[in-house]
Design a protein around this motif. Structure first.
Motif, PDB file in Angstrom:
ATOM      1  N   LEU A  23     -22.714 -54.262  -7.037  1.00 19.14           N
ATOM      2  CA  LEU A  23     -23.924 -54.869  -7.609  1.00 19.14           C
ATOM      3  C   LEU A  23     -24.656 -55.679  -6.531  1.00 19.14           C
ATOM      4  O   LEU A  23     -25.867 -55.554  -6.341  1.00 19.14           O
ATOM      5  N   LEU A  24     -23.891 -56.501  -5.803  1.00 15.64           N
ATOM      6  CA  LEU A  24     -24.479 -57.314  -4.738  1.00 15.64           C
ATOM      7  C   LEU A  24     -25.099 -56.423  -3.661  1.00 15.64           C
ATOM      8  O   LEU A  24     -26.205 -56.681  -3.175  1.00 15.64           O
ATOM      9  N   GLN A  25     -24.365 -55.363  -3.315  1.00 17.40           N
ATOM     10  CA  GLN A  25     -24.875 -54.454  -2.285  1.00 17.40           C
ATOM     11  C   GLN A  25     -26.204 -53.831  -2.724  1.00 17.40           C
ATOM     12  O   GLN A  25     -27.159 -53.759  -1.940  1.00 17.40           O
ATOM     13  N   SER A  26     -26.257 -53.416  -4.005  1.00 18.74           N
ATOM     14  CA  SER A  26     -27.500 -52.815  -4.501  1.00 18.74           C
ATOM     15  C   SER A  26     -28.649 -53.807  -4.431  1.00 18.74           C
ATOM     16  O   SER A  26     -29.762 -53.453  -4.032  1.00 18.74           O
ATOM     17  N   LEU A  27     -28.348 -55.060  -4.820  1.00 19.94           N
ATOM     18  CA  LEU A  27     -29.403 -56.080  -4.772  1.00 19.94           C
ATOM     19  C   LEU A  27     -29.919 -56.242  -3.343  1.00 19.94           C
ATOM     20  O   LEU A  27     -31.127 -56.294  -3.108  1.00 19.94           O
ATOM     21  N   ALA A  28     -28.985 -56.290  -2.391  1.00 19.40           N
ATOM     22  CA  ALA A  28     -29.383 -56.446  -0.991  1.00 19.40           C
ATOM     23  C   ALA A  28     -30.289 -55.299  -0.574  1.00 19.40           C
ATOM     24  O   ALA A  28     -31.330 -55.491   0.062  1.00 19.40           O
ATOM     25  N   TRP A  53     -39.687 -63.526  13.488  1.00 19.17           N
ATOM     26  CA  TRP A  53     -38.311 -63.916  13.836  1.00 19.17           C
ATOM     27  C   TRP A  53     -37.560 -64.448  12.619  1.00 19.17           C
ATOM     28  O   TRP A  53     -36.416 -64.088  12.372  1.00 19.17           O
ATOM     29  N   LYS A  54     -38.255 -65.318  11.883  1.00 22.71           N
ATOM     30  CA  LYS A  54     -37.593 -65.974  10.757  1.00 22.71           C
ATOM     31  C   LYS A  54     -37.183 -64.941   9.691  1.00 22.71           C
ATOM     32  O   LYS A  54     -36.012 -64.808   9.329  1.00 22.71           O
ATOM     33  N   ILE A  55     -38.162 -64.178   9.229  1.00 24.24           N
ATOM     34  CA  ILE A  55     -37.864 -63.191   8.178  1.00 24.24           C
ATOM     35  C   ILE A  55     -36.965 -62.080   8.724  1.00 24.24           C
ATOM     36  O   ILE A  55     -36.057 -61.589   8.050  1.00 24.24           O
ATOM     37  N   GLY A  56     -37.210 -61.709   9.988  1.00 22.28           N
ATOM     38  CA  GLY A  56     -36.374 -60.671  10.611  1.00 22.28           C
ATOM     39  C   GLY A  56     -34.920 -61.099  10.618  1.00 22.28           C
ATOM     40  O   GLY A  56     -34.017 -60.321  10.260  1.00 22.28           O
ATOM     41  N   GLY A  57     -34.668 -62.355  11.003  1.00 17.26           N
ATOM     42  CA  GLY A  57     -33.289 -62.865  11.006  1.00 17.26           C
ATOM     43  C   GLY A  57     -32.697 -62.834   9.611  1.00 17.26           C
ATOM     44  O   GLY A  57     -31.541 -62.422   9.412  1.00 17.26           O
ATOM     45  N   PHE A  58     -33.522 -63.241   8.661  1.00 14.93           N
ATOM     46  CA  PHE A  58     -33.062 -63.235   7.277  1.00 14.93           C
ATOM     47  C   PHE A  58     -32.703 -61.816   6.827  1.00 14.93           C
ATOM     48  O   PHE A  58     -31.689 -61.571   6.172  1.00 14.93           O
ATOM     49  N   MET A  59     -33.548 -60.859   7.242  1.00 16.69           N
ATOM     50  CA  MET A  59     -33.281 -59.444   6.921  1.00 16.69           C
ATOM     51  C   MET A  59     -31.934 -59.000   7.458  1.00 16.69           C
ATOM     52  O   MET A  59     -31.162 -58.324   6.775  1.00 16.69           O
ATOM     53  N   LEU A  60     -31.673 -59.423   8.715  1.00 15.54           N
ATOM     54  CA  LEU A  60     -30.388 -59.064   9.326  1.00 15.54           C
ATOM     55  C   LEU A  60     -29.235 -59.597   8.489  1.00 15.54           C
ATOM     56  O   LEU A  60     -28.256 -58.894   8.224  1.00 15.54           O
ATOM     57  N   LEU A  61     -29.383 -60.859   8.060  1.00 19.19           N
ATOM     58  CA  LEU A  61     -28.333 -61.482   7.236  1.00 19.19           C
ATOM     59  C   LEU A  61     -28.105 -60.691   5.953  1.00 19.19           C
ATOM     60  O   LEU A  61     -26.970 -60.392   5.578  1.00 19.19           O
ATOM     61  N   VAL A  62     -29.209 -60.371   5.269  1.00 17.75           N
ATOM     62  CA  VAL A  62     -29.096 -59.633   4.005  1.00 17.75           C
ATOM     63  C   VAL A  62     -28.425 -58.279   4.239  1.00 17.75           C
ATOM     64  O   VAL A  62     -27.522 -57.870   3.501  1.00 17.75           O
ATOM     65  N   ALA A  63     -28.860 -57.608   5.327  1.00 17.84           N
ATOM     66  CA  ALA A  63     -28.280 -56.296   5.627  1.00 17.84           C
ATOM     67  C   ALA A  63     -26.788 -56.426   5.901  1.00 17.84           C
ATOM     68  O   ALA A  63     -25.973 -55.634   5.405  1.00 17.84           O
ATOM     69  N   ALA A  64     -26.426 -57.452   6.694  1.00 17.30           N
ATOM     70  CA  ALA A  64     -25.007 -57.647   7.013  1.00 17.30           C
ATOM     71  C   ALA A  64     -24.224 -57.939   5.748  1.00 17.30           C
ATOM     72  O   ALA A  64     -23.129 -57.393   5.527  1.00 17.30           O
ATOM     73  N   GLY A  65     -24.807 -58.787   4.876  1.00 16.59           N
ATOM     74  CA  GLY A  65     -24.131 -59.098   3.606  1.00 16.59           C
ATOM     75  C   GLY A  65     -23.891 -57.831   2.802  1.00 16.59           C
ATOM     76  O   GLY A  65     -22.794 -57.593   2.290  1.00 16.59           O
ATOM     77  N   GLY A  66     -24.925 -56.998   2.718  1.00 15.57           N
ATOM     78  CA  GLY A  66     -24.799 -55.742   1.979  1.00 15.57           C
ATOM     79  C   GLY A  66     -23.695 -54.879   2.550  1.00 15.57           C
ATOM     80  O   GLY A  66     -22.899 -54.285   1.809  1.00 15.57           O
ATOM     81  N   MET A  67     -23.632 -54.856   3.884  1.00 16.44           N
ATOM     82  CA  MET A  67     -22.633 -54.011   4.529  1.00 16.44           C
ATOM     83  C   MET A  67     -21.225 -54.516   4.231  1.00 16.44           C
ATOM     84  O   MET A  67     -20.331 -53.741   3.901  1.00 16.44           O
ATOM     85  N   ILE A  68     -21.046 -55.823   4.329  1.00 17.43           N
ATOM     86  CA  ILE A  68     -19.720 -56.390   4.058  1.00 17.43           C
ATOM     87  C   ILE A  68     -19.307 -56.080   2.621  1.00 17.43           C
ATOM     88  O   ILE A  68     -18.178 -55.657   2.361  1.00 17.43           O
ATOM     89  N   CYS A  69     -20.237 -56.250   1.684  1.00 23.54           N
ATOM     90  CA  CYS A  69     -19.936 -55.915   0.288  1.00 23.54           C
ATOM     91  C   CYS A  69     -19.491 -54.463   0.178  1.00 23.54           C
ATOM     92  O   CYS A  69     -18.523 -54.141  -0.503  1.00 23.54           O
ATOM     93  N   SER A  70     -20.227 -53.582   0.880  1.00 34.14           N
ATOM     94  CA  SER A  70     -19.947 -52.156   0.775  1.00 34.14           C
ATOM     95  C   SER A  70     -18.556 -51.833   1.308  1.00 34.14           C
ATOM     96  O   SER A  70     -17.778 -51.104   0.676  1.00 34.14           O
ATOM     97  N   ILE A  71     -18.222 -52.422   2.464  1.00 39.70           N
ATOM     98  CA  ILE A  71     -16.913 -52.138   3.066  1.00 39.70           C
ATOM     99  C   ILE A  71     -15.788 -52.670   2.186  1.00 39.70           C
ATOM    100  O   ILE A  71     -14.813 -51.966   1.896  1.00 39.70           O
ATOM    101  N   THR A  72     -15.947 -53.918   1.719  1.00 37.93           N
ATOM    102  CA  THR A  72     -14.903 -54.495   0.869  1.00 37.93           C
ATOM    103  C   THR A  72     -14.745 -53.669  -0.405  1.00 37.93           C
ATOM    104  O   THR A  72     -13.621 -53.433  -0.865  1.00 37.93           O
ATOM    105  N   ALA A  73     -15.877 -53.235  -0.953  1.00 38.43           N
ATOM    106  CA  ALA A  73     -15.807 -52.426  -2.178  1.00 38.43           C
ATOM    107  C   ALA A  73     -15.034 -51.136  -1.911  1.00 38.43           C
ATOM    108  O   ALA A  73     -14.202 -50.722  -2.719  1.00 38.43           O
ATOM    109  N   SER A  74     -15.281 -50.510  -0.755  1.00 37.96           N
ATOM    110  CA  SER A  74     -14.565 -49.273  -0.426  1.00 37.96           C
ATOM    111  C   SER A  74     -13.076 -49.527  -0.383  1.00 37.96           C
ATOM    112  O   SER A  74     -12.270 -48.750  -0.907  1.00 37.96           O
ATOM    113  N   TYR A  75     -12.716 -50.644   0.266  1.00 43.83           N
ATOM    114  CA  TYR A  75     -11.303 -50.972   0.409  1.00 43.83           C
ATOM    115  C   TYR A  75     -10.635 -51.120  -0.952  1.00 43.83           C
ATOM    116  O   TYR A  75      -9.623 -50.478  -1.236  1.00 43.83           O
ATOM    117  N   PHE A  76     -11.254 -51.911  -1.832  1.00 46.10           N
ATOM    118  CA  PHE A  76     -10.617 -52.149  -3.123  1.00 46.10           C
ATOM    119  C   PHE A  76     -10.651 -50.912  -4.012  1.00 46.10           C
ATOM    120  O   PHE A  76      -9.728 -50.674  -4.782  1.00 46.10           O
TER     121      PHE A  76
END
Ligand code: ADP
Ligand code: MG
Length: 575
Positions: A23-28, A53-76
């Motif tokens: 769900l979190l990944q989809s939101l991201a 720079w500001k929004i770009g950095g934020f985008m990176l964060l959101v993308a990274a968050g989405g990726m972490i969610c995706s990987i953890t979801a795969s694991y579980f």
């Protein structure tokens, strides 16, 4: 499919976790295009580097968050799915362990193996996919549409054309692919059956020079499966490029109409770029749904096959309140017993009545197919009688638990079966906690001690799979030792001396006599010499008792017995 759901219960926690993470990944993923359109419209266009720079950095964060969610979801989800597969497999295995021989005959070994392995893997794979897509697809679809509408309402009309086209294609593919998926599972069963027969019968196949014939049989089954698989894959392969064409045409139309709207000042460039991405997300969500609708029917075929096994209850069940037989030793009594195999026209045995007493040796003799093995298989309740009853220690075998019944019996089947492992382990199979002396003693009585001591590692010699590194007679003696080590109340030997030479046969029987003492002994044999001195001989002919008595009595009264004796012994021996 539903029936398997309760196997998921133990994995509730990881499953919920996966759903939340996705769900979190989809939101991201839904948020990213909006951020991008902001950068373009408010940063790039105005030349505001700080904002980029500001929004770009934020985008990176959101993308990274989405990726972490995706990987953890795969694991579980992988963990939950393999745990689910494991518990399902062990459930099927232990369930099949309770089957009576009837159910084994009904499914066939090859099919039971496919169901426990391949079918469960299918279900497991779809389960992983469903976990991911169940949340992802609707989120991306509905969320995408809302976001797209918020960017530009008029452009959404492009999607109103593209999506129905997509749905029509998906429906066509499904209609053609699903029956093929169903057929594949059946064909896989067939391939397994042919392969199994081939591997088990390799000696016969070679000696009869039927290798070519078997190869052809295998090739046919293999080809059949391959053809179906190719057909399915062709359809699936055609689906992908078609989808891509639609996706790309949609993008082109969005750029076309979007361009017009931008030049008219109705829309900004960033919004159009975001719109394209939302359109992709929406259409991919339909693709996911399509995949699900193809995979689910396939898995539900497999699930159905698994449930079929799980729902087959053995027709031999332990009684509700079992009677614990008083220790009347191992008396066995048949009262008017009849039995026919399922589907057989004639009963395999009918109207059998006799009694076996502790301390006595009862023998059964009769031609092949006269029902000897059938009769014997009824005592440990491998099958249930059709009419009449069998009493063991004075209690109907159906009124005690199968464990307590079989506890009393040392059974040596007609086909000596050994397990992979050492000789010691194989003998100990009869009694887990047997001491070394008990094992040795059993081997001695079974006349196995001699050849065991000649083996390279004695009792620790490894028996190969299927017992191929011992001779037929050695196998028989080991399986006799396995029954002896139990010191049961009832000994049952089904043609267990057939592969022994006369001398070993005689020695074994002499040693057995001392060993069995107060137990009930039932010996089935083809050879008159093996059973001549039994206390009671039962002559079976076509499933009926043709005569009962000692050798002497039968010689006088029973024609069938006389004929058997005449055909085997010389005149002097008979007298
Ligand atoms: P015996 O041990 O005296 O040689 P069996 O008891 O094995 O004979 O077989 C008796 C009859 O029952 C035979 O006609 C055989 O074809 C049939 N039979 C044996 N086992 C099965 C089975 N599992 N399913 C159907 N029929 C069987
Ligand atoms: Mg037999």
């Amino acid at each position: 499919m539903k029936k398997l759901l309760h196997f998921l219960k133990p994995f509730r926690l990881p499953i919920y976790l996966v759903l939340i993470l996705i769900l979190l990944q989809s939101l991201a993923e839904l948020y990213l295009p909006t951020l991008m359109s902001d950068i373009v419209d408010k940063g790039v266009v105005t030349g505001d580097t700080d904002y980029i720079w500001k929004i770009g950095g934020f985008m990176l964060l959101v993308a990274a968050g989405g990726m972490i969610c995706s990987i953890t979801a795969s694991y579980f989800s992988a963990r939950a799915a393999s745990g689910f597969g494991k518990s399902l497999r062990s459930k099927v295995f232990s369930h099949v362990g309770n089957f009576s021989l009837n159910e084994f005959d009904q499914f066939g070994t090859a099919s039971l193996i496919t169901r426990t392995t391949n079918d469960i893997t299918q279900v497991q794979q779809v389960f992983i996919m469903m976990l991911r897509m169940m949340v992802m697809a609707p989120m991306m679809c509905i969320g995408g549409i809302i976001m797209a509408l918020s960017k530009d309402t008029k452009l959404t009309l492009v999607l109103a054309v593209a999506i129905p086209v997509l749905i029509i294609i998906i429906l066509i593919v499904q209609k053609r692919a699903i029956p093929l998926f169903k057929a594949m599972q059946v064909k896989l069963d067939k391939l397994n059956r042919v392969l199994r027969e081939n591997l088990m019968g390799i000696r016969v196949i070679r000696s009869f020079n039927r290798i070519e014939h078997e190869k052809k049989r295998f090739d046919e089954a293999n080809w059949d499966l391959t053809q179906t698989a190719i057909k399915v894959n062709k359809i699936m392969a055609a689906m992908m490029p078609t989808m891509m064409v639609i996706l790309n045409l949609t993008t082109v139309s969005i750029i076309w109409f979007g361009g017009i709207r931008i030049s008219n000042g109705h829309m900004e460039v960033g919004d159009m770029m975001a719109f394209i991405q939302y359109a992709m997300q929406i259409m991919f969500s339909f693709l996911m749904l399509a995949m699900m609708f193809v995979m689910i029917p396939r898995a539900s075929v497999s699930a159905g096959r698994i449930v079929e096994v799980l729902e087959t209850t053995a027709d031999i069940q332990n009684p509700g309140d079992p009677i614990k037989p008083v220790d009347q030793l191992g008396q066995v009594e048949f009262q008017n017993v009849s039995f026919s195999y399922p589907g057989a026209e004639m009963p395999a045995i009918s109207n059998i009545s006799f009694k076996m007493n502790p301390g006595e040796v009862t023998a059964i003799i009769g031609g092949t197919g006269s029902g000897k093995s059938t009769l014997i298989n009824l005592i440990p309740r491998f099958y249930d009688v059709e009419k009449g009853k069998i009493l063991v220690s004075g209690t109907d075998v159906r009124e005690m638990t199968q464990e307590s019944l079989r506890q009393k019996i040392g059974f040596v089947p007609q086909q000596a079966i050994l397990f992979t492992g050492t000789i010691d382990e194989n003998i100990r199979y009869g009694k887990k906690d047997a001491s070394e002396d008990e094992v040795k003693h059993a081997a001695e009585v079974a006349q196995a001690a001699e050849f065991i001591s000649e083996m390279p590692e004695g009792y620790n010699t490894i028996i190969a799979q299927g017992g191929t590194n011992v001779s037929g007679g050695q196998k028989q003696r080991l399986s006799i030792a396995r029954a002896l080590v139990r010191r049961p109340e009832i000994y049952i030997f089904d043609d267990s001396f057939s592969a022994l030479d006369f001398k070993t046969d005689a020695k074994l029987r002499a040693a057995l006599k001392e060993e069995t003492g107060n137990s009930t002994v039932l010996i089935v044999a083809q050879r008159v010499s093996t059973i001549m001195d039994a206390d009671q001989i039962i002559v079976l002919d076509d499933g009926n008792i043709a005569g009962t008595g000692t050798h002497k009595q039968l010689m006088e009264t029973c024609r069938v017995y006389r004929e058997i004796v005449m055909s085997q012994l010389s005149e002097e021996e008979i007298v």
